[in-house]
Every structure is written in C-alpha cells, then in structure tokens.
Design a protein around this motif. Sequence first.
Motif, PDB file in Angstrom:
ATOM      1  N   SER A  26     -31.658   1.542  66.775  1.00  0.00           N
ATOM      2  CA  SER A  26     -31.010   1.334  68.279  1.00  0.00           C
ATOM      3  C   SER A  26     -29.395   1.298  68.208  1.00  0.00           C
ATOM      4  N   ARG A  27     -28.767   1.828  69.141  1.00  0.00           N
ATOM      5  CA  ARG A  27     -27.443   1.460  69.088  1.00  0.00           C
ATOM      6  C   ARG A  27     -26.994   0.188  69.471  1.00  0.00           C
ATOM      7  N   LYS A  28     -27.785  -0.736  70.480  1.00  0.00           N
ATOM      8  CA  LYS A  28     -27.580  -1.926  70.866  1.00  0.00           C
ATOM      9  C   LYS A  28     -28.784  -2.753  71.123  1.00  0.00           C
ATOM     10  N   LEU A  29     -28.761  -3.997  70.715  1.00  0.00           N
ATOM     11  CA  LEU A  29     -30.150  -4.702  70.726  1.00  0.00           C
ATOM     12  C   LEU A  29     -29.885  -5.973  71.359  1.00  0.00           C
ATOM     13  N   TYR A  30     -30.810  -6.426  72.248  1.00  0.00           N
ATOM     14  CA  TYR A  30     -30.672  -7.879  72.954  1.00  0.00           C
ATOM     15  C   TYR A  30     -31.746  -8.932  72.158  1.00  0.00           C
ATOM     16  N   SER A  31     -31.231 -10.044  72.321  1.00  0.00           N
ATOM     17  CA  SER A  31     -32.117 -11.177  71.869  1.00  0.00           C
ATOM     18  C   SER A  31     -32.979 -11.491  72.995  1.00  0.00           C
ATOM     19  N   GLU A  32     -34.059 -12.388  72.663  1.00  0.00           N
ATOM     20  CA  GLU A  32     -35.050 -12.833  73.718  1.00  0.00           C
ATOM     21  C   GLU A  32     -34.109 -13.644  74.560  1.00  0.00           C
ATOM     22  N   SER A  33     -34.533 -13.683  75.953  1.00  0.00           N
ATOM     23  CA  SER A  33     -33.610 -14.498  77.071  1.00  0.00           C
ATOM     24  C   SER A  33     -33.828 -16.188  76.762  1.00  0.00           C
ATOM     25  N   PHE A  34     -32.763 -16.792  77.341  1.00  0.00           N
ATOM     26  CA  PHE A  34     -32.752 -18.080  76.936  1.00  0.00           C
ATOM     27  C   PHE A  34     -32.021 -18.931  78.216  1.00  0.00           C
ATOM     28  N   ILE A  43     -28.148 -12.745  73.879  1.00  0.00           N
ATOM     29  CA  ILE A  43     -27.294 -12.321  72.871  1.00  0.00           C
ATOM     30  C   ILE A  43     -27.240 -10.703  72.606  1.00  0.00           C
ATOM     31  N   LEU A  44     -26.200 -10.042  72.905  1.00  0.00           N
ATOM     32  CA  LEU A  44     -26.133  -8.601  72.987  1.00  0.00           C
ATOM     33  C   LEU A  44     -25.634  -8.267  71.483  1.00  0.00           C
ATOM     34  N   MET A  45     -26.060  -7.545  70.727  1.00  0.00           N
ATOM     35  CA  MET A  45     -25.704  -7.052  69.186  1.00  0.00           C
ATOM     36  C   MET A  45     -25.659  -5.410  69.212  1.00  0.00           C
ATOM     37  N   PHE A  46     -24.652  -4.885  68.638  1.00  0.00           N
ATOM     38  CA  PHE A  46     -24.461  -3.494  68.163  1.00  0.00           C
ATOM     39  C   PHE A  46     -24.653  -3.602  66.811  1.00  0.00           C
ATOM     40  N   PRO A  47     -25.868  -3.427  66.102  1.00  0.00           N
ATOM     41  CA  PRO A  47     -25.849  -3.309  64.629  1.00  0.00           C
ATOM     42  C   PRO A  47     -25.203  -2.475  63.689  1.00  0.00           C
ATOM     43  N   LYS A  48     -24.716  -1.324  64.518  1.00  0.00           N
ATOM     44  CA  LYS A  48     -23.830  -0.184  63.716  1.00  0.00           C
ATOM     45  C   LYS A  48     -22.422  -0.131  64.166  1.00  0.00           C
ATOM     46  N   GLY A  49     -22.184  -1.104  64.975  1.00  0.00           N
ATOM     47  CA  GLY A  49     -20.912  -1.459  65.614  1.00  0.00           C
ATOM     48  C   GLY A  49     -20.527  -0.784  66.802  1.00  0.00           C
ATOM     49  N   SER A  56     -20.748  -5.868  66.104  1.00  0.00           N
ATOM     50  CA  SER A  56     -20.263  -6.189  67.383  1.00  0.00           C
ATOM     51  C   SER A  56     -21.286  -7.232  67.982  1.00  0.00           C
ATOM     52  N   ILE A  57     -20.926  -8.394  68.573  1.00  0.00           N
ATOM     53  CA  ILE A  57     -21.601  -9.193  69.238  1.00  0.00           C
ATOM     54  C   ILE A  57     -21.127 -10.168  70.229  1.00  0.00           C
ATOM     55  N   TYR A  58     -21.904 -10.002  71.265  1.00  0.00           N
ATOM     56  CA  TYR A  58     -21.607 -10.512  72.824  1.00  0.00           C
ATOM     57  C   TYR A  58     -22.504 -11.687  73.471  1.00  0.00           C
ATOM     58  N   LEU A  59     -22.037 -12.393  74.140  1.00  0.00           N
ATOM     59  CA  LEU A  59     -22.916 -13.145  75.197  1.00  0.00           C
ATOM     60  C   LEU A  59     -23.050 -12.402  76.349  1.00  0.00           C
ATOM     61  N   ASP A  60     -24.248 -12.278  76.513  1.00  0.00           N
ATOM     62  CA  ASP A  60     -24.772 -11.424  77.848  1.00  0.00           C
ATOM     63  C   ASP A  60     -25.264 -12.359  79.065  1.00  0.00           C
ATOM     64  N   ALA A  61     -24.960 -12.176  80.210  1.00  0.00           N
ATOM     65  CA  ALA A  61     -25.305 -12.809  81.312  1.00  0.00           C
ATOM     66  C   ALA A  61     -26.689 -12.133  82.106  1.00  0.00           C
ATOM     67  N   GLY A  62     -27.107 -10.975  81.580  1.00  0.00           N
ATOM     68  CA  GLY A  62     -28.095 -10.473  82.199  1.00  0.00           C
ATOM     69  C   GLY A  62     -27.611  -9.026  82.815  1.00  0.00           C
TER      70      GLY A  62
END
Length: 337
Positions: A26-34, A43-49, A56-62
Amino acid sequence: MENQKSEDTTFEKFTWKIKNFSKLDSRKLYSESFSIDGHTWRILMFPKGNKTGFLSIYLDAGPKDGLPSGWTKFACFKLTLLNQLNHQMTQSKEAEHEFNATENDWGFSSFISLTELLKPGSGYIVNDTCIIEAEIAVTKPKQDQQDNKTPTPKQATQENAKTPTPEMSLTTFGELVDFKDFGKIEKAFVPLLEEVCAQHPSLIVSKKKRSRKFTEWAFTALGRVLHFLKTKKVKDMNDEACQQLQVLWEELETVKFDLTWLQPHVGYALSLKDYVEKDGEVKKMKENVADMKMKMQKLKAELFAAEVDFAIVKRDLVKKGFEERDLDAELGYGGKS
C-alpha cells in the motif's frame, strides 16, 4: 495504550507494531484507531515515502468527511520510530498542531531515509516488524480551560495580563520530578539542567524571585534545548530538525536567561543544515563513483574473457591454415590498372 490526565490536558501513548513490513504494497497505511479526549485518532504512515526517499509518518485525526464543521483539537505530539537493537539510535520527532476538518493530519514527510530504515542490521526492522510510538497531549478547548492555566514562557512574561496569549509551547512527555524546588521538570532534563546550573549559577539566581509557574516553564524551555542538543547528531540536522530547534530557541529566549554561553552551540547546530545537505550530495556522488567502479571492473573482466576466447579461436584457426586477409581488398581479375 497509556493514559494520563492533568487539569487541562489529556496525555496518551500508543504503540503500533507493523508486521510483514517488507510485504506492504500500500502507498499509505493507517494504524488501528485510539481515543483521546473523546475523539478518535490514528497514525498515518507512508512505508515507501510520501513523494520522498524517506519514511513519512503523521498523526491523523480521522477522515475529513467525518469531522464536523468547526471542529478543532490542539495537540502536541511526539512520534517515535523504535530501534529494536540499539535504543540510542531510536528516532523521535515532536510537533504541535491545531487539527481541523481542513488540516486533519500533521507530521513528518522526511522521518528517516528509506536507505537507513531498510539497511540490514540497522535495528529499525527486526523480524520484518517495525514499531512506531505516538505520545500525544490534547488540550481542552480554550473556553473550557480555567483562568489559572499554567502559562507558557511567553505568557509568563506577562503574568499580570488578564487575558493569556494563545501561544502554547511544546508539551513535556515523560515522568515529571522536582527540580531544586523550582517546579516539576521532565526527568530526562534534570541531569542536563543540574550540569549547566553548576557551570552558570546565574541561571538559578535570575529566577529565584519569579513565580513557581514561571520558573517551571523557564527551566522546562531550557531543558528542551539542552536535550535536543544532547540527543541529536550532526546527520539529524535536516530542515525539519532545524525548524524545531529554532522554535525551541525562540521560546527559550523569552524567559530572559543569560544565554551567551549557549547561543554559539545553537548557532552551530542551525548552521548544519547546509552541511548535511552537501554531505548527502557528496555521499550520493561517492555511491555513483563506487557503482561506476564496479561496472568498470565487470567490463574489465568481460574484456579479459573475450581476449582469452579470441586468442584460443585464432590459435585453432592458424593451426588449420587460416590466414588473415584484408576483407576490404578488391577481388580483381588479373589485369593491370
């Protein structure tokens, strides 16, 4: 997930283990919600940038379409990529942001280079598992906060003002302990503060007559800068790191310490951005040169093998009476020109 609350702020720590990292397509991947302070995060991550050669790692509010109009949350957060083999190599970055329906994620497009992340034995991926931690502090809406809210260093310089200014400094993450009866300071900062206060007693003298809240924030601001300089390496001083240090330094300057002894060190760290960029260019050129050398060695080996084959074929042909001739010579018919 760990939970801690203060009067105006809710703290959370969330750990995300990404298994089978090498198989992610996947181009981007989300963690489970908390959940924090009644809102769901991830958490939002782009495993290949994210259009870069970096993780690339971000905090995501939904999802944006799931956020009501006018919704906002102010959060200070720290994202950490654990090094599972060497804790000192663990990578962390801090930021603060007011999340809303337009800007629902915030973080770092250049967290760590993919080359370093994927390097065998680097410690960031062990048993094909990557571990990311998020430490988050979410403040209550301003209208819900009490008038006795602990001020930031910028606010503390205006202690007699009736209405506090809206600035908010980066929140401290970690265990808080007493520091010389001046207030609660993050435990990791205390040894650094004790060291510089012993060398520069004026730091303590200058704050003895100030309020406890002011001195607490003043020494916290100093501790953040000292911790940054102590834990960062030259190679870490990219654009984002320089911006972070600049923010910490500007905040520290508002508390009116005598910082003439520290300013050269901060200036040196901020000057490293260009050096790190040029060093990266030099390393890339070195890698190109190394690649060319390998290609040249391969071609030399192929040339040597071709010369050996040619010598063998020529020898065998000579034994059979073969003579070299000029293939461009005219055939002729026996006459004279």
